[in-house]
Design a protein around this motif. Structure first.
Motif, PDB file in Angstrom:
ATOM      1  N   UNK A 220     -11.866  -4.954  35.174  1.00 23.11           N
ATOM      2  CA  UNK A 220     -12.187  -3.517  35.173  1.00 23.11           C
ATOM      3  C   UNK A 220     -10.987  -2.844  34.782  1.00 23.11           C
ATOM      4  N   UNK A 224     -11.022  -0.643  30.975  1.00 24.17           N
ATOM      5  CA  UNK A 224     -10.735   1.045  31.080  1.00 24.17           C
ATOM      6  C   UNK A 224      -9.477   1.187  30.193  1.00 24.17           C
ATOM      7  N   UNK A 225      -8.679   0.133  29.661  1.00 23.02           N
ATOM      8  CA  UNK A 225      -7.677   0.304  28.802  1.00 23.02           C
ATOM      9  C   UNK A 225      -8.049   1.305  27.712  1.00 23.02           C
ATOM     10  N   UNK A 226      -9.072   0.589  27.137  1.00 23.19           N
ATOM     11  CA  UNK A 226      -9.475   1.212  25.709  1.00 23.19           C
ATOM     12  C   UNK A 226     -10.886   1.909  25.849  1.00 23.19           C
ATOM     13  N   UNK A 227     -10.926   3.009  25.131  1.00 24.07           N
ATOM     14  CA  UNK A 227     -12.194   3.569  25.112  1.00 24.07           C
ATOM     15  C   UNK A 227     -13.263   2.804  24.253  1.00 24.07           C
ATOM     16  N   UNK A 230     -19.722   4.316  21.953  1.00 24.94           N
ATOM     17  CA  UNK A 230     -21.302   3.913  22.168  1.00 24.94           C
ATOM     18  C   UNK A 230     -21.779   2.820  21.033  1.00 24.94           C
ATOM     19  N   UNK A 387     -22.875   3.011  28.636  1.00 27.41           N
ATOM     20  CA  UNK A 387     -21.361   3.352  28.362  1.00 27.41           C
ATOM     21  C   UNK A 387     -20.654   2.736  29.690  1.00 27.41           C
ATOM     22  N   UNK A 388     -19.316   2.313  29.168  1.00 22.72           N
ATOM     23  CA  UNK A 388     -18.494   1.454  30.284  1.00 22.72           C
ATOM     24  C   UNK A 388     -18.107   2.487  31.451  1.00 22.72           C
ATOM     25  N   UNK A 389     -17.999   3.718  30.986  1.00 26.73           N
ATOM     26  CA  UNK A 389     -17.660   4.643  31.922  1.00 26.73           C
ATOM     27  C   UNK A 389     -18.850   4.691  33.132  1.00 26.73           C
ATOM     28  N   UNK A 390     -19.948   4.243  32.943  1.00 24.65           N
ATOM     29  CA  UNK A 390     -21.097   4.466  34.110  1.00 24.65           C
ATOM     30  C   UNK A 390     -21.020   2.939  34.798  1.00 24.65           C
ATOM     31  N   UNK A 392     -18.507   0.687  34.879  1.00 28.39           N
ATOM     32  CA  UNK A 392     -17.199   0.320  35.533  1.00 28.39           C
ATOM     33  C   UNK A 392     -17.130   0.614  37.124  1.00 28.39           C
ATOM     34  N   UNK A 393     -17.243   2.020  37.392  1.00 28.55           N
ATOM     35  CA  UNK A 393     -17.214   2.392  38.784  1.00 28.55           C
ATOM     36  C   UNK A 393     -18.396   1.842  39.637  1.00 28.55           C
ATOM     37  N   UNK A 394     -19.348   1.419  39.015  1.00 28.72           N
ATOM     38  CA  UNK A 394     -20.618   0.858  39.914  1.00 28.72           C
ATOM     39  C   UNK A 394     -20.104  -0.722  40.196  1.00 28.72           C
TER      40      UNK A 394
END
Lengths: 501, 172
Positions: A220, A224-227, A230, A387-390, A392-394
C-alpha cells in the motif's frame, strides 16, 4: 491408479455443495479483483484471506485460499492487457503481447487467449500435482534432518537468486527472514531469544501478521508513492476464446504448462519466473519469433499458461516437503499450519485424501476463472477504474482487522505495521520480498533440522556433506552462489573445451 | 529513504554497513546467550547457535555488499547531492502523509476508541486528503467530501458487521 481416481472423485463430490460453490465463485472473484488491481499481489490477497477465513472449517478455508490464489494469478492479465500494467508480477510477460494486441483492437481476443491459457495451464499443473505428489512424497520419506537443512537453505538461495535482479540482496532478504523466525522462545528449552523482556515477543513473530505487513502494508505504501490517474478503458471485441488459438498452439501450451509446473516445484521461485521462462522458450521454438512483443498470440498464450501452471506446481513441494514453491504458496502453507494440517513427507501416509482434496480445489478454481473469463468482463474492467485513494485505506483497514483477528492481540497489529515498514524500506533498496517470506516460513524447519542433525551425528558435520541427497543439494547451492561471481564464471569460460582448443 | 527507482551505490554502501552492524549485533547477542550447560544442553543444541550463524552470514553478505558498492564508487559520499528530485519529493510526501494516517489509525486510534469510529475517520480522512486537490480543481469539492464520508461510513459498517456477525471475531 484407480484408487487415486476414486479418491479424486470423492474429493470433487465433497465440494459439490451450495456453500462450497458459493466460496469457490466468491473467492475466485476476490482473487481476480486483487490480481487485476495494479500493486496488489496474489501473496497479499492470500495473506489477507487467511486472516478472514480463520473461523472456517479447514477444507473450506483452503478452498477459498486456493481459489483466491488461482484467481489472482489469472486476474493480473486483465490490467496487463488493458493498461499495460501487470496486475501482479506474474503478468509482466503478458504485457508485451497482450497490450500490443489491445492496441491493435484485439483486447477481447487477448483476454480470451489469457483465459484459455490460464485454464489449460492450471489443468496441466493440476495433472502433475496429482501425478507427482505421491511419487515425490515417497522420495521425501528418504529425507532426514540433514537433507531438510540443506533444502531450506536451497529454497532461500534459489529464491534470492531468481526472484529479484540482485541475487546478493535476495540472499540477504532470505537470511533476514530465517533470522526473524528465530525471535521468541526456541523449541527445545523454551529459551527467550531477542525478546528484550517483551512477553508478546516471547511467543515469536506471528507468521500471518508479518506476511500481511510485508505484502499488504508495504504494498500500500508503494502504491501510494505515485498518483494513479483515473483509468480510461477503450471498447473491446469478444472475450470468448477462439478454438483455433488453442489448437494452433497446442505445443506451446503443453511446453509452457510443463515449464510452469517445473518452475513451481523449485522452492520459492514463483509465477513471474514461470511466465518469463515459458515466454522465452516459446520465442525460441516459434516459427514467428519476430512477432513476439508486437502482439504474438503464441507469446501471450505461453506467458499465461506458464504462470497459471506454476500455481499447482508450487503446491507440490508444500505438500510433500513442507517447502513452498512460491511466495503465495508460503502463505498457503502457513494457512495449512494454522488450520491444523501438517504438510510434509508423511502426508501421503497420514492423509492421502488431502492431496486429492487440493487437486479438486484447483479444479474448482479453474472452473471459477473460466466462468469469470467468459462473463462479467465489463464489471471486472470497471474495478480497474476505482481510484486507488478509495481502495488503499479500505485495504489497510482489512490488514489491521485481519492481523488482530488471529489471536485478538493488538501486538499483532504492531507486527503488521513493523513488517510493513521494513518491507517498504527493503523494496526501496531493491531487496525482493519472496525470499524474506520464504525465510520466515522456513526458519523453524532450518533450525530444527540443523540442531537435530548435529545431535544425531554428535556434532559431526560429515553427514551434512556426505549423504547422497545432501551432497547433491549442497553442491547445487555452492554452484548457484559461486556462479554469481565473475571470477568463477571467467574460470569456467577458460575451462570450456572449445575454448581450450 | 530512496524514492528514486535505481538504488545508488552510495545508498547501497550505507545500507551495507547497517547490515554489517545488524549482523554483528545478532552474533554478539547469540554469543552472549546462555548455553544452558546446567540443563544438560550440548553446544549443538545451544539456543544461540542458529541465530549466531545467521547473524554471521548477514554480516558477511553486508561486507560483500559494501565491497561491491565501494567498487562502484559508493564510498565517495562527499559531494554527492542527496536532494530528491521534484517527482521523488512528491512521492516522499505522499508516502509520509499516508504513513502518518495509517500509523495514526492502526497504532493509535484502534484499541483506544470504538473500532467503527476509528475506521470511519481514517477512511474518510485519507480519501479527502489524497483526493482533495483533484476534486477542487475539477470543481467537485462537495461531491468529493460526500464520497469520502459515504465510503468511510460504509467501510466502518460493513467491516464491523461482517467480522463481528459473520466471522464472530471480537474487534479491537
Amino acid at each position: 491408479m484407480f484408487s487415486g481416481l476414486i479418491a479424486f472423485g470423492h474429493s470433487i463430490w465433497s465440494f459439490v455443495t451450495p456453500e462450497s460453490l458459493f466460496y469457490v465463485f466468491g473467492s475466485t472473484l476476490v482473487g481476480l479483483i486483487i490480481g487485476a488491481l495494479p500493486g496488489l499481489t496474489a501473496t497479499m490477497g492470500l495473506a489477507l484471506m487467511t486472516t478472514l477465513t480463520l473461523k472456517l472449517e479447514s477444507s473450506q478455508a483452503l478452498l477459498i485460499l486456493i481459489c483466491t490464489y488461482v484467481g489472482a494469478i489469472y486476474g493480473g492479465s486483465r490490467s496487463a492487457i488493458m493498461l499495460n500494467i501487470p496486475g501482479t508480477p506474474a503478468s509482466a510477460a503478458s504485457c508485451l503481447d497482450g497490450y500490443a494486441l489491445a492496441r491493435q483492437g484485439h483486447a477481447g481476443r487477448a483476454m480470451g487467449i489469457a483465459t484459455s491459457g490460464s485454464v489449460l495451464g492450471t489443468l496441466i499443473g493440476m495433472f502433475f500435482l496429482a501425478l507427482f505428489t505421491p511419487l515425490l512424497g515417497e522420495l521425501a520419506l528418504k529425507f532426514g534432518a540433514y537433507e531438510f537443512f540443506w533444502l531450506t537453505v536451497f529454497g532461500v538461495v534459489i529464491s534470492g537468486t531468481l526472484t529479484g535482479n540482485d541475487p546478493l540482496k535476495g540472499w540477504m532478504a532470505g537470511f533476514l527472514g530465517l533470522f526473524v523466525a528465530c525471535i521468541g522462545q526456541e523449541a527445545i528449552y523454551a529459551f527467550d531469544r531477542f525478546t528484550f523482556g517483551n512477553r508478546d515477543l516471547a511467543g515469536g513473530i506471528a507468521l500471518v501478521p508479518a506476511l500481511v505487513g510485508a505484502f499488504g502494508f508495504a504494498e500500500l505504501l508503494s502504491v501510494m508513492k505515485a498518483h494513479q490517474p483515473t483509468v480510461k478503458i477503450n471498447p473491446f471485441d469478444s472475450v470468448i476464446p477462439k478454438l483455433v488459438d488453442v489448437t494452433r498452439h497446442w505445443r506451446t501450451i503443453l511446453r509452457s504448462g510443463c515449464i510452469g509446473t517445473f518452475i513451481g516445484v523449485v522452492p520459492g521461485v514463483g509465477e513471474d519466473v514461470a511466465a518469463w521462462s515459458s515466454y522465452a522458450a516459446a520465442k525460441r521454438a516459434s516459427k514467428e519469433p519476430e512477432l513476439f512483443g508486437k502482439g504474438s498470440i503464441e507469446g501471450l498464450m505461453a506467458a499465461e499458461t506458464g504462470d497459471n501452471a506454476c500455481v499447482p506446481g508450487a503446491v507440490i513441494p508444500v505438500l510433500t516437503l513442507a517447502i513452498p514453491g512460491s511466495a503465495p504458496a508460503a502463505v498457503l502453507m502457513a494457512a495449512m499450519l494454522i488450520h491444523g494440517v501438517q504438510p510434509g513427507p508423511m502426508i501421503m501416509i497420514q492423509s492421502p485424501q488431502f492431496v486429492y482434496d487440493i487437486v479438486a480445489m484447483m479444479l474448482f478454481a479453474t472452473l471459477g476463472i473460466l466462468f469469470y473469463g467468459l462473463t462479467l468482463t465489463k464489471l471486472l474492467i470497471r474495478v480497474l477504474q476505482v481510484p486507488q485513494t478509495v481502495m488503499v485505506p479500505i485495504i489497510l483497514v482489512l490488514c489491521t482487522v485481519g492481523s488482530f483477528a488471529i489471536a485478538g492481540r493488538l501486538f499483532d497489529i504492531w507486527v503488521m505495521l513493523g513488517f510493513g515498514l521494513l518491507g517498504f524500506l527493503l523494496r526501496q533498496g531493491n531487496y525482493p520480498m519472496a525470499p524474506l517470506v520464504l525465510g520466515i516460513v522456513l526458519g523453524d524447519l532450518l533450525e530444527k533440522s540443523l540442531r537435530r542433525g548435529l545431535v544425531l551425528s554428535d556434532g559431526s558435520l560429515a553427514p551434512f556433506f556426505t549423504r547422497p541427497i545432501s551432497l547433491v543439494i549442497w553442491v547445487g547451492i555452492a554452484l548457484i552462489i559461486a556462479l554469481r561471481f565473475e571470477a568463477v564464471r571467467g574460470l569456467l569460460r577458460r575451462l570450456r573445451p572449445g575454448r581450450a582448443r | 529513504m530512496n524514492l528514486d527507482k535505481k538504488v545508488s551505490p552510495q545508498a547501497d554502501f550505507i545500507a551495507a554497513w547497517l547490515w554489517v552492524a545488524f549482523g554483528l549485533v545478532v552474533v554478539i547477542g547469540a554469543w552472549r546467550m546462555d548455553r544452558l550447560e546446567s540443563r544438560g544442553a550440548s553446544l549443538y543444541t545451544a539456543p544461540g547457535l542458529v541465530p549466531g550463524l545467521l547473524g554471521a552470514v548477514l554480516l558477511l553478505f553486508g561486507l560483500l555488499l559494501a565491497l561491491r558498492a565501494a567498487r562502484a564508487g559508493g564510498h565517495r559520499l562527499r559531494g554527492r547531492s542527496w536532494a530528491l528530485g521534484a517527482e521523488a519529493r512528491i512521492a516522499a510526501t505522499r508516502v509520509g502523509v499516508f504513513l502518518v494516517l495509517g500509523l495514526g489509525y492502526a497504532a493509535v486510534m484502534v484499541g483506544r476508541m470504538p473500532f467503527w469510529l476509528a475506521t470511519f475517520l481514517f477512511v474518510s480522512l485519507t480519501i479527502i486528503v489524497f483526493d482533495w486537490t483533484r476534486r477542487q480543481l475539477a470543481g467537485q469539492a462537495p461531491r468529493g467530501l460526500m464520497l469520502a464520508v459515504t465510503v468511510g461510513a460504509g467501510t466502518a459498517f460493513v467491516v464491523s458487521y461482517v467480522f463481528q456477525e459473520v466471522f464472530f471475531v471480537r474487534l479491537p
